[in-house]
Design an enzyme around this catalytic site. Structure first.
Site, PDB file in Angstrom:
ATOM      1  N   ASP A  70       8.856  -9.571   1.416  1.00  0.00           N
ATOM      2  CA  ASP A  70       7.885 -10.570   1.417  1.00  0.00           C
ATOM      3  C   ASP A  70       7.675 -10.800  -0.104  1.00  0.00           C
ATOM      4  OD1 ASP A  70       7.783  -9.489   3.843  1.00  0.00           O
ATOM      5  OD2 ASP A  70       5.661  -9.802   4.150  1.00  0.00           O
ATOM      6  N   ARG A  88      25.079   8.406  -2.974  1.00  0.00           N
ATOM      7  CA  ARG A  88      25.085   7.926  -1.462  1.00  0.00           C
ATOM      8  C   ARG A  88      26.079   6.906  -1.401  1.00  0.00           C
ATOM      9  NH1 ARG A  88      18.527   7.674  -1.310  1.00  0.00           N
ATOM     10  NH2 ARG A  88      18.528  10.088  -0.917  1.00  0.00           N
ATOM     11  N   SER A 120       0.852  -1.054  -0.071  1.00  0.00           N
ATOM     12  CA  SER A 120      -0.084   0.055  -0.076  1.00  0.00           C
ATOM     13  C   SER A 120       0.650   1.203  -0.043  1.00  0.00           C
ATOM     14  CB  SER A 120      -0.866   0.068   1.140  1.00  0.00           C
ATOM     15  OG  SER A 120       0.053  -0.187   2.470  1.00  0.00           O
ATOM     16  N   GLY A 121       2.044   1.314  -0.625  1.00  0.00           N
ATOM     17  CA  GLY A 121       2.881   2.488  -0.760  1.00  0.00           C
ATOM     18  C   GLY A 121       2.342   3.049  -1.921  1.00  0.00           C
TER      19      GLY A 121
HETATM   20  C1  SIN Z   1      15.405   9.191  -1.055  1.00  0.00           C
HETATM   21  O1  SIN Z   1      15.906   8.225  -0.577  1.00  0.00           O
HETATM   22  O2  SIN Z   1      15.091   9.383  -2.249  1.00  0.00           O
HETATM   23  C2  SIN Z   1      15.041  10.333  -0.200  1.00  0.00           C
HETATM   24  C3  SIN Z   1      15.782  10.085   1.159  1.00  0.00           C
HETATM   25  C4  SIN Z   1      16.149  11.483   1.799  1.00  0.00           C
HETATM   26  O3  SIN Z   1      15.388  12.351   2.228  1.00  0.00           O
HETATM   27  O4  SIN Z   1      17.533  11.396   2.187  1.00  0.00           O
END
Ligand code: SIN
Length: 520
Positions: A203, A270, A10-11
Protein backbone atom coordinates in the site's frame (compact mmCIF):
# COMPACT_ATOMS: atom_id res chain seq x y z
CA UNK A 1 -9.58 15.66 11.24
CA UNK A 2 -6.34 17.48 11.95
CA UNK A 3 -3.10 16.17 13.46
CA UNK A 4 0.49 17.27 13.71
CA UNK A 5 1.67 13.83 12.62
CA UNK A 6 -0.25 11.07 10.90
CA UNK A 7 1.48 7.68 10.77
CA UNK A 8 0.25 5.04 8.34
CA UNK A 9 1.02 1.56 9.69
CA UNK A 10 1.58 0.15 13.15
CA UNK A 11 4.74 -1.95 13.08
CA UNK A 12 7.91 -1.36 15.06
CA UNK A 13 9.02 1.75 13.10
CA UNK A 14 5.59 3.38 13.54
CA UNK A 15 5.36 2.64 17.28
CA UNK A 16 8.94 3.69 17.99
CA UNK A 17 8.29 6.99 16.15
CA UNK A 18 5.04 7.55 18.06
CA UNK A 19 6.79 6.83 21.36
CA UNK A 20 9.66 9.22 20.67
CA UNK A 21 7.59 12.12 19.32
CA UNK A 22 7.15 15.03 21.66
CA UNK A 23 4.08 14.51 23.86
CA UNK A 24 2.65 17.92 22.93
CA UNK A 25 2.19 16.83 19.32
CA UNK A 26 -1.15 15.42 18.26
CA UNK A 27 -0.28 12.09 16.64
CA UNK A 28 -2.66 9.74 14.85
CA UNK A 29 -1.76 6.18 13.84
CA UNK A 30 -3.91 4.71 11.08
CA UNK A 31 -3.65 0.97 10.61
CA UNK A 32 -5.36 -1.32 8.12
CA UNK A 33 -6.56 -3.93 10.60
CA UNK A 34 -5.07 -4.22 14.08
CA UNK A 35 -1.66 -3.59 15.63
CA UNK A 36 -1.27 -7.33 16.10
CA UNK A 37 -1.41 -8.14 12.38
CA UNK A 38 1.82 -6.40 11.32
CA UNK A 39 4.96 -8.11 10.05
CA UNK A 40 6.77 -6.75 13.11
CA UNK A 41 4.35 -8.55 15.39
CA UNK A 42 5.04 -11.81 13.53
CA UNK A 43 8.83 -11.36 13.62
CA UNK A 44 10.52 -14.44 15.05
CA UNK A 45 14.10 -13.35 14.50
CA UNK A 46 15.48 -10.77 16.87
CA UNK A 47 17.43 -7.56 16.81
CA UNK A 48 21.06 -7.57 15.71
CA UNK A 49 23.37 -5.52 17.93
CA UNK A 50 27.08 -5.82 18.66
CA UNK A 51 26.75 -5.84 22.45
CA UNK A 52 29.00 -8.80 23.35
CA UNK A 53 32.57 -8.35 24.53
CA UNK A 54 33.82 -10.34 21.57
CA UNK A 55 31.86 -8.22 19.09
CA UNK A 56 32.08 -4.70 17.66
CA UNK A 57 29.76 -2.51 15.54
CA UNK A 58 32.40 -2.56 12.81
CA UNK A 59 31.92 -6.31 12.40
CA UNK A 60 28.16 -5.83 12.26
CA UNK A 61 28.73 -3.10 9.67
CA UNK A 62 30.90 -5.40 7.57
CA UNK A 63 28.38 -8.30 7.74
CA UNK A 64 25.60 -5.92 6.68
CA UNK A 65 27.58 -4.79 3.62
CA UNK A 66 28.55 -8.33 2.69
CA UNK A 67 24.92 -9.53 2.85
CA UNK A 68 23.81 -6.38 0.96
CA UNK A 69 26.44 -7.11 -1.69
CA UNK A 70 27.91 -3.64 -1.20
CA UNK A 71 24.90 -1.92 -2.70
CA UNK A 72 24.35 -0.24 0.67
CA UNK A 73 24.50 3.37 1.77
CA UNK A 74 27.65 3.26 3.91
CA UNK A 75 26.66 6.15 6.14
CA UNK A 76 23.26 4.62 6.92
CA UNK A 77 24.85 1.25 7.79
CA UNK A 78 27.56 2.83 9.88
CA UNK A 79 25.13 4.97 11.92
CA UNK A 80 22.67 2.12 12.45
CA UNK A 81 25.21 -0.50 13.51
CA UNK A 82 26.91 2.02 15.84
CA UNK A 83 23.65 2.88 17.54
CA UNK A 84 22.29 -0.68 17.81
CA UNK A 85 23.74 -1.43 21.28
CA UNK A 86 22.31 1.85 22.63
CA UNK A 87 18.85 1.06 21.21
CA UNK A 88 18.86 -2.32 22.98
CA UNK A 89 20.08 -0.72 26.17
CA UNK A 90 17.30 1.89 26.10
CA UNK A 91 14.66 -0.83 25.81
CA UNK A 92 16.28 -2.89 28.58
CA UNK A 93 16.39 0.10 30.94
CA UNK A 94 12.72 0.80 30.24
CA UNK A 95 11.90 -2.81 31.17
CA UNK A 96 11.52 -4.65 27.86
CA UNK A 97 12.04 -8.33 28.64
CA UNK A 98 14.63 -9.75 26.30
CA UNK A 99 15.79 -13.34 26.83
CA UNK A 100 18.67 -13.87 29.28
CA UNK A 101 21.08 -16.71 29.90
CA UNK A 102 21.57 -18.55 33.22
CA UNK A 103 23.92 -15.84 34.49
CA UNK A 104 21.43 -13.07 33.74
CA UNK A 105 23.16 -11.64 30.66
CA UNK A 106 21.19 -10.92 27.52
CA UNK A 107 21.28 -14.14 25.53
CA UNK A 108 22.75 -13.75 22.06
CA UNK A 109 21.89 -16.02 19.13
CA UNK A 110 23.40 -16.62 15.71
CA UNK A 111 21.64 -16.09 12.38
CA UNK A 112 22.60 -16.32 8.72
CA UNK A 113 25.59 -14.31 7.45
CA UNK A 114 26.50 -12.96 10.90
CA UNK A 115 30.14 -13.46 11.82
CA UNK A 116 29.28 -13.36 15.56
CA UNK A 117 26.46 -14.32 17.91
CA UNK A 118 24.67 -10.97 18.24
CA UNK A 119 20.93 -11.55 17.94
CA UNK A 120 18.80 -10.40 20.88
CA UNK A 121 15.50 -12.28 21.22
CA UNK A 122 12.36 -11.92 23.30
CA UNK A 123 10.08 -14.83 24.22
CA UNK A 124 12.30 -17.27 22.29
CA UNK A 125 11.06 -16.83 18.74
CA UNK A 126 8.42 -14.19 19.65
CA UNK A 127 10.67 -11.13 19.54
CA UNK A 128 8.33 -9.01 17.44
CA UNK A 129 5.39 -9.67 19.74
CA UNK A 130 7.53 -8.92 22.81
CA UNK A 131 8.60 -5.51 21.49
CA UNK A 132 5.30 -4.47 19.94
CA UNK A 133 3.41 -5.34 23.15
CA UNK A 134 6.01 -3.35 25.09
CA UNK A 135 5.94 -0.29 22.79
CA UNK A 136 2.16 -0.30 22.68
CA UNK A 137 2.02 0.14 26.46
CA UNK A 138 4.12 3.29 26.06
CA UNK A 139 1.93 5.09 23.54
CA UNK A 140 -1.41 5.18 25.33
CA UNK A 141 -1.64 8.91 24.63
CA UNK A 142 -1.64 8.41 20.83
CA UNK A 143 -4.87 8.21 18.81
CA UNK A 144 -5.00 4.77 17.20
CA UNK A 145 -7.41 4.28 14.31
CA UNK A 146 -7.70 0.58 13.45
CA UNK A 147 -9.47 -1.10 10.50
CA UNK A 148 -8.89 1.90 8.30
CA UNK A 149 -7.27 1.74 4.83
CA UNK A 150 -5.38 4.81 3.62
CA UNK A 151 -5.97 5.09 -0.11
CA UNK A 152 -4.60 8.47 -1.08
CA UNK A 153 -1.96 10.96 -0.01
CA UNK A 154 -3.29 14.49 -0.30
CA UNK A 155 -0.82 16.71 -2.13
CA UNK A 156 -1.18 20.48 -2.37
CA UNK A 157 1.38 22.84 -3.89
CA UNK A 158 3.75 19.89 -4.15
CA UNK A 159 3.59 19.11 -0.40
CA UNK A 160 1.87 16.31 1.41
CA UNK A 161 -0.93 17.66 3.58
CA UNK A 162 -2.43 14.42 4.89
CA UNK A 163 -4.32 11.33 3.80
CA UNK A 164 -7.69 10.03 2.68
CA UNK A 165 -8.72 6.80 4.37
CA UNK A 166 -11.61 4.39 4.28
CA UNK A 167 -13.30 2.58 7.14
CA UNK A 168 -14.29 -1.06 6.63
CA UNK A 169 -17.91 0.08 6.17
CA UNK A 170 -16.80 2.12 3.14
CA UNK A 171 -17.02 5.58 4.77
CA UNK A 172 -14.18 7.90 3.72
CA UNK A 173 -12.44 10.41 5.97
CA UNK A 174 -9.69 12.96 5.43
CA UNK A 175 -6.92 13.54 7.96
CA UNK A 176 -4.90 16.73 7.47
CA UNK A 177 -1.42 16.73 8.98
CA UNK A 178 1.81 18.74 9.10
CA UNK A 179 3.79 15.52 8.75
CA UNK A 180 2.63 12.34 7.01
CA UNK A 181 4.63 9.18 7.61
CA UNK A 182 4.43 5.97 5.59
CA UNK A 183 5.33 2.98 7.78
CA UNK A 184 3.29 0.36 5.97
CA UNK A 185 5.98 -2.29 5.47
CA UNK A 186 6.68 -4.07 2.18
CA UNK A 187 4.73 -6.09 -0.35
CA UNK A 188 5.08 -9.80 0.56
CA UNK A 189 1.48 -10.58 -0.37
CA UNK A 190 2.11 -10.02 -4.08
CA UNK A 191 3.75 -13.48 -4.01
CA UNK A 192 1.97 -16.79 -3.48
CA UNK A 193 4.65 -17.89 -0.97
CA UNK A 194 5.32 -15.32 1.74
CA UNK A 195 6.05 -15.00 5.42
CA UNK A 196 4.27 -11.63 5.50
CA UNK A 197 1.06 -10.70 7.28
CA UNK A 198 -2.04 -10.74 5.08
CA UNK A 199 -2.25 -6.93 5.25
CA UNK A 200 1.13 -6.40 3.58
CA UNK A 201 0.04 -5.59 0.03
CA UNK A 202 2.42 -2.80 -0.96
CA UNK A 203 0.00 0.00 0.00
CA UNK A 204 2.55 2.60 1.08
CA UNK A 205 4.68 2.02 -2.01
CA UNK A 206 1.72 2.43 -4.35
CA UNK A 207 0.45 5.49 -2.44
CA UNK A 208 3.85 7.18 -2.65
CA UNK A 209 4.37 6.32 -6.31
CA UNK A 210 0.89 7.58 -7.25
CA UNK A 211 1.66 10.83 -5.42
CA UNK A 212 4.91 11.30 -7.37
CA UNK A 213 7.51 10.26 -4.77
CA UNK A 214 10.73 8.61 -5.91
CA UNK A 215 11.15 4.85 -5.35
CA UNK A 216 14.34 2.82 -5.82
CA UNK A 217 15.77 -0.70 -5.76
CA UNK A 218 12.36 -2.32 -6.15
CA UNK A 219 13.92 -5.38 -7.79
CA UNK A 220 15.64 -6.35 -4.55
CA UNK A 221 13.19 -8.74 -2.92
CA UNK A 222 14.43 -11.11 -0.24
CA UNK A 223 13.17 -14.68 -0.28
CA UNK A 224 13.48 -16.33 3.11
CA UNK A 225 14.74 -19.90 2.69
CA UNK A 226 12.48 -21.57 5.22
CA UNK A 227 8.74 -21.09 5.30
CA UNK A 228 6.86 -24.09 6.61
CA UNK A 229 5.85 -26.16 3.56
CA UNK A 230 2.36 -27.40 4.39
CA UNK A 231 1.32 -29.52 1.41
CA UNK A 232 2.69 -27.07 -1.13
CA UNK A 233 1.58 -23.94 0.70
CA UNK A 234 3.82 -21.53 2.63
CA UNK A 235 2.34 -21.59 6.14
CA UNK A 236 4.42 -19.22 8.27
CA UNK A 237 8.09 -18.75 9.02
CA UNK A 238 10.57 -21.25 10.42
CA UNK A 239 13.06 -18.82 11.88
CA UNK A 240 16.65 -18.76 10.77
CA UNK A 241 17.48 -19.03 14.46
CA UNK A 242 16.51 -22.71 14.10
CA UNK A 243 19.49 -23.13 11.76
CA UNK A 244 21.46 -20.94 14.18
CA UNK A 245 20.86 -23.66 16.78
CA UNK A 246 22.16 -26.38 14.45
CA UNK A 247 19.32 -27.47 12.13
CA UNK A 248 20.51 -28.59 8.69
CA UNK A 249 18.85 -28.53 5.27
CA UNK A 250 18.40 -32.02 3.81
CA UNK A 251 16.45 -33.81 1.08
CA UNK A 252 13.86 -36.57 1.64
CA UNK A 253 16.68 -39.16 1.73
CA UNK A 254 18.81 -37.12 4.13
CA UNK A 255 21.28 -35.66 1.56
CA UNK A 256 22.78 -32.51 3.03
CA UNK A 257 22.30 -29.70 0.46
CA UNK A 258 24.52 -26.86 1.72
CA UNK A 259 27.83 -28.75 1.57
CA UNK A 260 30.31 -26.92 -0.65
CA UNK A 261 27.85 -24.12 -1.49
CA UNK A 262 29.12 -21.42 0.88
CA UNK A 263 31.55 -21.34 3.81
CA UNK A 264 28.68 -20.53 6.23
CA UNK A 265 26.72 -23.58 4.92
CA UNK A 266 23.13 -23.49 6.34
CA UNK A 267 23.79 -20.00 7.64
CA UNK A 268 24.94 -18.59 4.32
CA UNK A 269 23.26 -15.34 3.23
CA UNK A 270 19.56 -15.84 2.56
CA UNK A 271 19.68 -15.44 -1.21
CA UNK A 272 22.31 -18.21 -1.39
CA UNK A 273 20.26 -20.63 0.75
CA UNK A 274 16.95 -19.80 -0.99
CA UNK A 275 18.45 -20.21 -4.44
CA UNK A 276 19.98 -23.57 -3.43
CA UNK A 277 16.66 -24.88 -2.05
CA UNK A 278 14.83 -23.59 -5.13
CA UNK A 279 17.27 -25.46 -7.35
CA UNK A 280 16.81 -28.77 -5.49
CA UNK A 281 13.02 -28.37 -5.48
CA UNK A 282 13.03 -27.64 -9.22
CA UNK A 283 14.73 -31.03 -9.65
CA UNK A 284 11.82 -32.71 -7.85
CA UNK A 285 13.11 -32.95 -4.28
CA UNK A 286 11.36 -32.05 -1.06
CA UNK A 287 13.56 -30.10 1.35
CA UNK A 288 13.45 -30.47 5.13
CA UNK A 289 15.08 -28.87 8.13
CA UNK A 290 16.61 -31.66 10.17
CA UNK A 291 16.00 -30.45 13.75
CA UNK A 292 16.91 -33.71 15.46
CA UNK A 293 19.97 -32.23 17.20
CA UNK A 294 18.04 -29.37 18.85
CA UNK A 295 17.10 -30.10 22.44
CA UNK A 296 13.89 -28.68 23.93
CA UNK A 297 12.77 -27.44 20.51
CA UNK A 298 9.26 -26.60 21.70
CA UNK A 299 10.35 -24.31 24.53
CA UNK A 300 13.07 -22.70 22.45
CA UNK A 301 10.86 -22.09 19.41
CA UNK A 302 7.27 -21.95 20.69
CA UNK A 303 5.97 -20.03 17.66
CA UNK A 304 7.48 -22.44 15.12
CA UNK A 305 6.26 -25.43 17.15
CA UNK A 306 2.70 -24.11 17.21
CA UNK A 307 2.68 -23.29 13.47
CA UNK A 308 3.83 -26.88 12.82
CA UNK A 309 1.13 -28.28 15.06
CA UNK A 310 -1.57 -26.15 13.40
CA UNK A 311 -0.50 -27.59 10.05
CA UNK A 312 -0.28 -31.20 11.14
CA UNK A 313 3.55 -31.39 11.06
CA UNK A 314 4.95 -33.51 13.91
CA UNK A 315 8.20 -32.00 15.16
CA UNK A 316 8.95 -35.24 16.99
CA UNK A 317 9.78 -36.70 13.57
CA UNK A 318 12.86 -34.44 13.66
CA UNK A 319 12.06 -32.99 10.22
CA UNK A 320 10.20 -29.87 9.12
CA UNK A 321 9.37 -29.50 5.39
CA UNK A 322 10.35 -26.04 4.10
CA UNK A 323 10.02 -23.84 1.03
CA UNK A 324 11.42 -20.36 0.24
CA UNK A 325 9.03 -17.41 0.11
CA UNK A 326 8.98 -13.64 -0.15
CA UNK A 327 10.08 -12.11 3.12
CA UNK A 328 11.37 -8.57 2.73
CA UNK A 329 11.71 -5.71 0.25
CA UNK A 330 15.08 -3.98 0.32
CA UNK A 331 13.98 -1.19 -2.03
CA UNK A 332 11.13 1.21 -1.49
CA UNK A 333 10.41 4.90 -1.10
CA UNK A 334 13.66 6.85 -1.34
CA UNK A 335 14.47 8.74 1.85
CA UNK A 336 17.39 10.53 3.38
CA UNK A 337 18.68 9.56 6.81
CA UNK A 338 15.91 11.55 8.51
CA UNK A 339 13.18 9.65 6.68
CA UNK A 340 12.30 12.56 4.35
CA UNK A 341 11.01 11.46 0.93
CA UNK A 342 11.26 13.50 -2.27
CA UNK A 343 7.85 15.05 -1.45
CA UNK A 344 8.02 17.74 1.24
CA UNK A 345 6.26 16.80 4.49
CA UNK A 346 6.02 13.14 3.46
CA UNK A 347 8.28 10.64 5.22
CA UNK A 348 8.87 6.90 5.06
CA UNK A 349 10.41 4.58 7.66
CA UNK A 350 10.86 0.84 8.12
CA UNK A 351 10.52 -1.62 5.26
CA UNK A 352 8.54 0.82 3.09
CA UNK A 353 11.58 3.12 2.93
CA UNK A 354 14.72 2.74 0.87
CA UNK A 355 17.51 4.30 2.92
CA UNK A 356 20.14 2.02 1.38
CA UNK A 357 20.75 0.40 4.74
CA UNK A 358 20.06 -3.10 3.38
CA UNK A 359 21.66 -2.82 -0.07
CA UNK A 360 20.75 -5.71 -2.36
CA UNK A 361 19.90 -8.10 0.49
CA UNK A 362 19.10 -7.53 4.15
CA UNK A 363 21.17 -9.12 6.88
CA UNK A 364 19.04 -11.21 9.26
CA UNK A 365 17.60 -9.33 12.24
CA UNK A 366 18.46 -5.93 10.84
CA UNK A 367 14.82 -5.10 10.13
CA UNK A 368 13.49 -4.67 13.68
CA UNK A 369 16.71 -2.74 14.26
CA UNK A 370 15.98 -0.53 11.24
CA UNK A 371 12.52 0.21 12.62
CA UNK A 372 13.88 1.24 16.01
CA UNK A 373 16.71 3.27 14.51
CA UNK A 374 14.83 5.24 11.84
CA UNK A 375 11.72 5.65 14.03
CA UNK A 376 13.90 7.37 16.59
CA UNK A 377 15.72 9.52 14.02
CA UNK A 378 12.53 10.72 12.38
CA UNK A 379 11.04 11.57 15.76
CA UNK A 380 14.07 13.74 16.55
CA UNK A 381 13.75 15.45 13.16
CA UNK A 382 10.01 16.16 13.55
CA UNK A 383 10.39 17.26 17.18
CA UNK A 384 12.93 19.84 16.07
CA UNK A 385 10.91 21.05 13.11
CA UNK A 386 7.81 21.70 15.23
CA UNK A 387 5.75 24.66 14.08
CA UNK A 388 7.35 24.71 10.64
CA UNK A 389 5.15 24.36 7.58
CA UNK A 390 1.68 24.06 9.08
CA UNK A 391 -0.25 23.08 6.00
CA UNK A 392 -3.84 22.73 7.08
CA UNK A 393 -5.00 24.28 3.81
CA UNK A 394 -6.73 22.04 1.35
CA UNK A 395 -6.47 23.37 -2.20
CA UNK A 396 -7.93 20.43 -4.09
CA UNK A 397 -6.28 17.48 -5.79
CA UNK A 398 -5.24 16.96 -9.39
CA UNK A 399 -7.71 15.78 -11.99
CA UNK A 400 -8.45 12.09 -11.53
CA UNK A 401 -9.95 9.62 -13.99
CA UNK A 402 -12.80 7.24 -13.22
CA UNK A 403 -11.48 3.69 -12.98
CA UNK A 404 -12.92 0.65 -14.66
CA UNK A 405 -13.30 -2.20 -12.14
CA UNK A 406 -13.11 -4.79 -14.92
CA UNK A 407 -9.40 -3.94 -15.01
CA UNK A 408 -8.61 -5.32 -11.56
CA UNK A 409 -6.49 -8.50 -11.41
CA UNK A 410 -7.49 -11.79 -9.82
CA UNK A 411 -5.29 -11.83 -6.71
CA UNK A 412 -4.50 -15.57 -6.75
CA UNK A 413 -3.38 -15.44 -10.38
CA UNK A 414 -1.36 -12.28 -9.73
CA UNK A 415 0.50 -13.84 -6.80
CA UNK A 416 1.22 -17.07 -8.70
CA UNK A 417 2.51 -15.21 -11.75
CA UNK A 418 4.80 -13.03 -9.58
CA UNK A 419 6.22 -16.13 -7.90
CA UNK A 420 6.86 -17.83 -11.26
CA UNK A 421 8.14 -14.93 -13.33
CA UNK A 422 9.45 -12.24 -10.95
CA UNK A 423 10.45 -14.66 -8.19
CA UNK A 424 13.66 -16.21 -6.91
CA UNK A 425 15.13 -16.80 -10.36
CA UNK A 426 14.47 -14.31 -13.16
CA UNK A 427 15.05 -14.08 -16.93
CA UNK A 428 14.37 -11.34 -19.45
CA UNK A 429 11.71 -13.48 -21.18
CA UNK A 430 9.80 -14.21 -17.96
CA UNK A 431 10.02 -10.63 -16.76
CA UNK A 432 8.86 -9.30 -20.11
CA UNK A 433 5.93 -11.75 -20.09
CA UNK A 434 5.01 -10.64 -16.58
CA UNK A 435 5.26 -6.97 -17.50
CA UNK A 436 2.90 -7.50 -20.45
CA UNK A 437 0.51 -9.40 -18.18
CA UNK A 438 0.52 -6.59 -15.59
CA UNK A 439 0.26 -3.81 -18.14
CA UNK A 440 -2.80 -5.58 -19.56
CA UNK A 441 -4.61 -4.21 -16.47
CA UNK A 442 -4.02 -0.63 -17.65
CA UNK A 443 -1.45 0.42 -15.04
CA UNK A 444 -1.52 4.01 -16.25
CA UNK A 445 -5.21 4.14 -15.39
CA UNK A 446 -4.56 2.92 -11.84
CA UNK A 447 -1.81 5.48 -11.34
CA UNK A 448 -4.25 8.30 -12.12
CA UNK A 449 -7.57 6.84 -11.04
CA UNK A 450 -9.86 8.38 -8.47
CA UNK A 451 -10.04 5.62 -5.84
CA UNK A 452 -12.80 7.16 -3.71
CA UNK A 453 -15.48 4.71 -4.80
CA UNK A 454 -13.44 1.51 -4.42
CA UNK A 455 -14.00 -0.98 -1.62
CA UNK A 456 -11.09 -1.83 0.70
CA UNK A 457 -10.75 -5.18 -1.09
CA UNK A 458 -10.51 -3.43 -4.46
CA UNK A 459 -7.98 -0.97 -3.03
CA UNK A 460 -5.80 -3.97 -2.05
CA UNK A 461 -6.00 -5.23 -5.63
CA UNK A 462 -4.88 -1.82 -6.96
CA UNK A 463 -1.96 -1.58 -4.51
CA UNK A 464 -0.82 -5.14 -5.28
CA UNK A 465 -1.01 -4.49 -9.02
CA UNK A 466 1.06 -1.29 -8.82
CA UNK A 467 3.63 -2.89 -6.47
CA UNK A 468 3.99 -5.96 -8.71
CA UNK A 469 4.52 -3.72 -11.72
CA UNK A 470 7.17 -1.66 -9.89
CA UNK A 471 9.13 -4.80 -8.89
CA UNK A 472 8.89 -6.34 -12.37
CA UNK A 473 9.82 -3.16 -14.22
CA UNK A 474 12.82 -2.62 -11.93
CA UNK A 475 13.92 -6.25 -12.28
CA UNK A 476 14.05 -5.93 -16.08
CA UNK A 477 16.31 -2.92 -15.82
CA UNK A 478 18.93 -4.52 -13.55
CA UNK A 479 21.06 -6.57 -15.93
CA UNK A 480 23.22 -8.28 -13.33
CA UNK A 481 22.67 -10.64 -10.41
CA UNK A 482 23.12 -9.13 -6.98
CA UNK A 483 21.82 -10.10 -3.55
CA UNK A 484 18.13 -10.97 -3.71
CA UNK A 485 17.99 -10.39 -7.50
CA UNK A 486 19.11 -13.41 -9.55
CA UNK A 487 19.05 -13.10 -13.35
CA UNK A 488 19.83 -16.37 -15.15
CA UNK A 489 20.69 -14.36 -18.27
CA UNK A 490 23.05 -12.08 -16.32
CA UNK A 491 24.50 -14.40 -13.66
CA UNK A 492 27.39 -12.20 -12.59
CA UNK A 493 27.59 -9.39 -10.12
CA UNK A 494 28.93 -6.19 -11.64
CA UNK A 495 31.56 -5.09 -9.19
CA UNK A 496 30.19 -2.01 -7.42
CA UNK A 497 33.11 -1.38 -5.15
CA UNK A 498 36.57 -0.35 -6.23
CA UNK A 499 38.63 -1.22 -3.21
CA UNK A 500 38.53 -2.29 0.37
CA UNK A 501 40.30 -0.88 3.36
CA UNK A 502 41.55 -2.77 6.39
CA UNK A 503 40.72 -0.90 9.57
CA UNK A 504 41.89 -1.68 13.08
CA UNK A 505 40.02 -1.07 16.30
CA UNK A 506 40.37 -1.87 19.96
CA UNK A 507 37.91 -4.09 21.74
CA UNK A 508 38.23 -5.53 25.24
CA UNK A 509 41.95 -4.73 25.36
CA UNK A 510 42.67 -6.51 22.04
CA UNK A 511 43.33 -5.03 18.65
CA UNK A 512 40.94 -6.40 16.04
CA UNK A 513 40.73 -5.73 12.35
CA UNK A 514 37.99 -5.64 9.76
CA UNK A 515 37.83 -5.17 6.02
CA UNK A 516 35.59 -2.32 4.95
CA UNK A 517 34.35 -1.96 1.38
CA UNK A 518 34.59 1.47 -0.20
CA UNK A 519 31.71 1.69 -2.65
CA UNK A 520 31.88 3.85 -5.73
C1 SIN B 1 14.69 -11.69 9.95
O1 SIN B 1 14.13 -11.69 8.87
O2 SIN B 1 15.45 -10.77 10.28
C2 SIN B 1 14.54 -12.84 10.89
C3 SIN B 1 13.71 -13.88 10.31
C4 SIN B 1 13.98 -15.21 10.95
O3 SIN B 1 13.67 -15.37 12.12
O4 SIN B 1 14.46 -16.09 10.25
Amino acid sequence: MHANVVIIGSGIAALQLAKKLSSDLHVIIITKTEVTTSNSYLAQGGIAAAIADYDHPTKHYQDTLEAGRFHNNLEAVSLMTEEAPELINELLLEGCSFDRDASGHVKLGLEGAHSEKRIVHGGGDATGKTIIDFLQQQINHITLMENMTVYELMISDGRCIGVKAKESNGRSIQVFADHTVIATGGLGQIYSFTSNAETVTGDGLALAYRAGAQLADMEFVQFHPTLLNANGKGAGLVSEAVRGEGARLVTEDGTYIMEGVHPYKDLAPRHVVSQTIFDWMRRGHTIYLDISTIKHFESHFPTVASICEENGIHINSGKIPVVPGCHFLMGGIVTNLNGQTTIPNLYAIGEAACTGVHGANRLASNSLLEGLFFGKRLAAFINESQGEGNLFVRKGTNERITPSRSLLPDVTKLKKSMMERTGIVRTKENLKQQLDFLEGFAIEQWLEADLDSLSTEELNQVFMLISSWLVTKSAITRTESRGGHLRLDYPNEEKAWEKTQIIQYKKGGCVEQAEIALTT
